[in-house]
Design an enzyme around this catalytic site. Structure first.
Site, PDB file in Angstrom:
ATOM      1  N   LYS A   4       0.808  -1.128   0.075  1.00 23.32           N
ATOM      2  CA  LYS A   4       0.054   0.141   0.012  1.00 23.32           C
ATOM      3  C   LYS A   4       0.703   1.257  -0.084  1.00 23.32           C
ATOM      4  CE  LYS A   4      -3.990  -1.826   2.136  1.00 23.32           C
ATOM      5  NZ  LYS A   4      -4.969  -1.959   3.487  1.00 23.32           N
ATOM      6  N   TYR A  22     -12.316  -1.943  -3.831  1.00 27.68           N
ATOM      7  CA  TYR A  22     -12.742  -2.029  -2.448  1.00 27.68           C
ATOM      8  C   TYR A  22     -14.334  -1.745  -2.457  1.00 27.68           C
ATOM      9  CZ  TYR A  22      -8.134  -2.095  -0.203  1.00 27.68           C
ATOM     10  OH  TYR A  22      -6.804  -2.539   0.109  1.00 27.68           O
ATOM     11  N   PHE A  31     -15.663   3.434   7.158  1.00 31.61           N
ATOM     12  CA  PHE A  31     -14.178   3.961   6.801  1.00 31.61           C
ATOM     13  C   PHE A  31     -14.058   3.977   5.238  1.00 31.61           C
ATOM     14  CE2 PHE A  31     -14.267  -0.773   7.590  1.00 31.61           C
ATOM     15  CZ  PHE A  31     -13.765  -1.195   6.612  1.00 31.61           C
ATOM     16  N   ARG A  65      -2.202 -14.415   4.418  1.00 32.56           N
ATOM     17  CA  ARG A  65      -2.913 -13.704   5.316  1.00 32.56           C
ATOM     18  C   ARG A  65      -1.902 -13.936   6.726  1.00 32.56           C
ATOM     19  NH1 ARG A  65      -7.024 -10.213   4.192  1.00 32.56           N
ATOM     20  NH2 ARG A  65      -7.333 -10.374   6.439  1.00 32.56           N
ATOM     21  N   THR A 116      -5.652  -7.045  10.626  1.00 32.95           N
ATOM     22  CA  THR A 116      -5.671  -5.862  10.095  1.00 32.95           C
ATOM     23  C   THR A 116      -5.377  -4.593  10.969  1.00 32.95           C
ATOM     24  OG1 THR A 116      -7.899  -6.882   9.214  1.00 32.95           O
ATOM     25  CG2 THR A 116      -7.584  -4.560   9.001  1.00 32.95           C
ATOM     26  N   ARG A 123       2.316  -6.413   9.336  1.00 36.10           N
ATOM     27  CA  ARG A 123       1.723  -5.412   9.685  1.00 36.10           C
ATOM     28  C   ARG A 123       2.133  -5.103  11.216  1.00 36.10           C
ATOM     29  NH1 ARG A 123      -4.228  -7.151   7.484  1.00 36.10           N
ATOM     30  NH2 ARG A 123      -4.048  -5.631   5.896  1.00 36.10           N
ATOM     31  N   ASN A 146      -2.176   0.119   6.697  1.00 36.57           N
ATOM     32  CA  ASN A 146      -1.674  -1.013   7.354  1.00 36.57           C
ATOM     33  C   ASN A 146      -0.722  -1.970   6.359  1.00 36.57           C
ATOM     34  OD1 ASN A 146      -3.696  -1.885   5.709  1.00 36.57           O
ATOM     35  ND2 ASN A 146      -4.849  -3.017   7.474  1.00 36.57           N
ATOM     36  N   HIS A 201      -2.211  -5.369   1.591  1.00 32.15           N
ATOM     37  CA  HIS A 201      -3.635  -6.054   1.408  1.00 32.15           C
ATOM     38  C   HIS A 201      -3.337  -7.534   0.938  1.00 32.15           C
ATOM     39  CE1 HIS A 201      -7.598  -6.987  -0.373  1.00 32.15           C
ATOM     40  NE2 HIS A 201      -6.707  -7.579  -1.473  1.00 32.15           N
ATOM     41  N   GLU A 219      -9.605 -10.419  -7.718  1.00 29.41           N
ATOM     42  CA  GLU A 219      -8.656  -9.388  -7.596  1.00 29.41           C
ATOM     43  C   GLU A 219      -7.358  -9.548  -8.463  1.00 29.41           C
ATOM     44  OE1 GLU A 219      -9.998  -8.710  -2.827  1.00 29.41           O
ATOM     45  OE2 GLU A 219      -7.874  -9.446  -3.109  1.00 29.41           O
TER      46      GLU A 219
HETATM   47  P1  ADP Z   1      -7.899  -6.725   5.439  1.00 33.28           P
HETATM   48  O1  ADP Z   1      -7.111  -5.719   4.731  1.00 33.28           O
HETATM   49  O2  ADP Z   1      -7.053  -7.259   6.669  1.00 33.28           O
HETATM   50  O3  ADP Z   1      -8.456  -7.881   4.599  1.00 33.28           O
HETATM   51  P2  ADP Z   1     -10.598  -5.531   5.858  1.00 33.28           P
HETATM   52  O4  ADP Z   1     -10.827  -6.259   4.299  1.00 33.28           O
HETATM   53  O5  ADP Z   1     -11.675  -5.938   6.721  1.00 33.28           O
HETATM   54  O6  ADP Z   1      -9.211  -5.924   6.139  1.00 33.28           O
HETATM   55  O7  ADP Z   1     -10.503  -3.985   5.438  1.00 33.28           O
HETATM   56  C1  ADP Z   1      -9.886  -3.599   4.297  1.00 33.28           C
HETATM   57  C2  ADP Z   1      -8.936  -2.384   4.547  1.00 33.28           C
HETATM   58  O8  ADP Z   1      -9.729  -1.365   5.153  1.00 33.28           O
HETATM   59  C3  ADP Z   1      -8.056  -2.534   5.764  1.00 33.28           C
HETATM   60  O9  ADP Z   1      -6.831  -3.225   5.330  1.00 33.28           O
HETATM   61  C4  ADP Z   1      -7.938  -1.190   6.320  1.00 33.28           C
HETATM   62  O10 ADP Z   1      -6.759  -0.468   5.455  1.00 33.28           O
HETATM   63  C5  ADP Z   1      -9.051  -0.500   6.133  1.00 33.28           C
HETATM   64  N1  ADP Z   1      -9.757  -0.565   7.398  1.00 33.28           N
HETATM   65  C6  ADP Z   1     -10.579  -1.717   7.678  1.00 33.28           C
HETATM   66  N2  ADP Z   1     -10.956  -1.362   9.077  1.00 33.28           N
HETATM   67  C7  ADP Z   1     -10.906  -0.082   9.169  1.00 33.28           C
HETATM   68  C8  ADP Z   1     -11.268   1.003  10.139  1.00 33.28           C
HETATM   69  N3  ADP Z   1     -11.716   0.534  11.437  1.00 33.28           N
HETATM   70  N4  ADP Z   1     -10.644   2.248   9.769  1.00 33.28           N
HETATM   71  C9  ADP Z   1      -9.876   2.457   9.153  1.00 33.28           C
HETATM   72  N5  ADP Z   1      -9.704   1.745   8.072  1.00 33.28           N
HETATM   73  C10 ADP Z   1     -10.050   0.466   8.403  1.00 33.28           C
HETATM   74 MG    MG Z   2     -10.082  -7.680   3.116  1.00 34.76          MG
END
Ligand code: ADP
Ligand code: MG
Length: 140
Positions: free
Chosen positions: A11, A51, A59, A87, A93, A104, A114, A117, A128
């Protein structure tokens, strides 16, 4: 165990801090092979499309802002159990909850920034990968 492909993205918070090599090294050390890779500064429309599953989340606006704030590196990773393995190497996350040694834990700034992805299931991995790459760009 099955050889799988998964989609990974480094990212903008990580490319800004010049962490592409360090993050890729962690993926490779875990036994994942980079079979496609390119640097992309995604448009707002590309980020919103990628997304789309999160568009109702509070968010979402912040997510699109952070993903378009700079270049990303999009990659396809191949290996045994690649989806789950990626993962695991990524970590939780929220970096506050990420295990020691994960990407992370080591590199993420916050839950929003973070650093990486990774696809969460075979169906999303296929979608994807197809979103960012054509078949001829995947070179095992
Ligand atoms: P992951 O990337 O671990 O699969 P998610 O699919 O739940 O997590 O969320 C996608 C992305 O959205 C996260 O990697 C993060 O960048 C962002 N995100 C998720 N939850 C939050 C939150 N509570 N506040 C801000 N950004 C968030
Ligand atoms: Mg995800």
């Amino acid at each position: 165990m099955a050889i799988e492909r998964t989609f990974s993205m480094i990212k903008p918070d990580a490319t800004r801090r010049n962490l592409t090599g360090k993050i890729t090294a962690k993926l490779e050390e875990a036994g994942l092979r980079v079979v496609a890779s390119k640097r992309v500064w995604m448009s707002r429309a590309q980020a919103e499309g990628f997304y789309a599953v999160h568009k109702e989340r509070p968010f979402f606006g912040e997510l699109v802002e952070t993903m378009t704030a700079g270049p990303t590196v999009v990659q396809v990773l191949e290996g045994e159990n690649a989806i789950l393995k990626n993962r695991e190497v990524m970590g939780a996350t929220n970096p506050a909850n990420a295990a020691e040694g994960t990407i992370r834990k080591e590199f993420a700034v916050s839950i929003g920034e973070n650093s990486v992805h990774g696809s969460d299931a075979p169906e999303t991995a296929a979608q994807e990968i197809a979103y960012w790459f054509s078949g001829v760009e995947l070179v095992g």
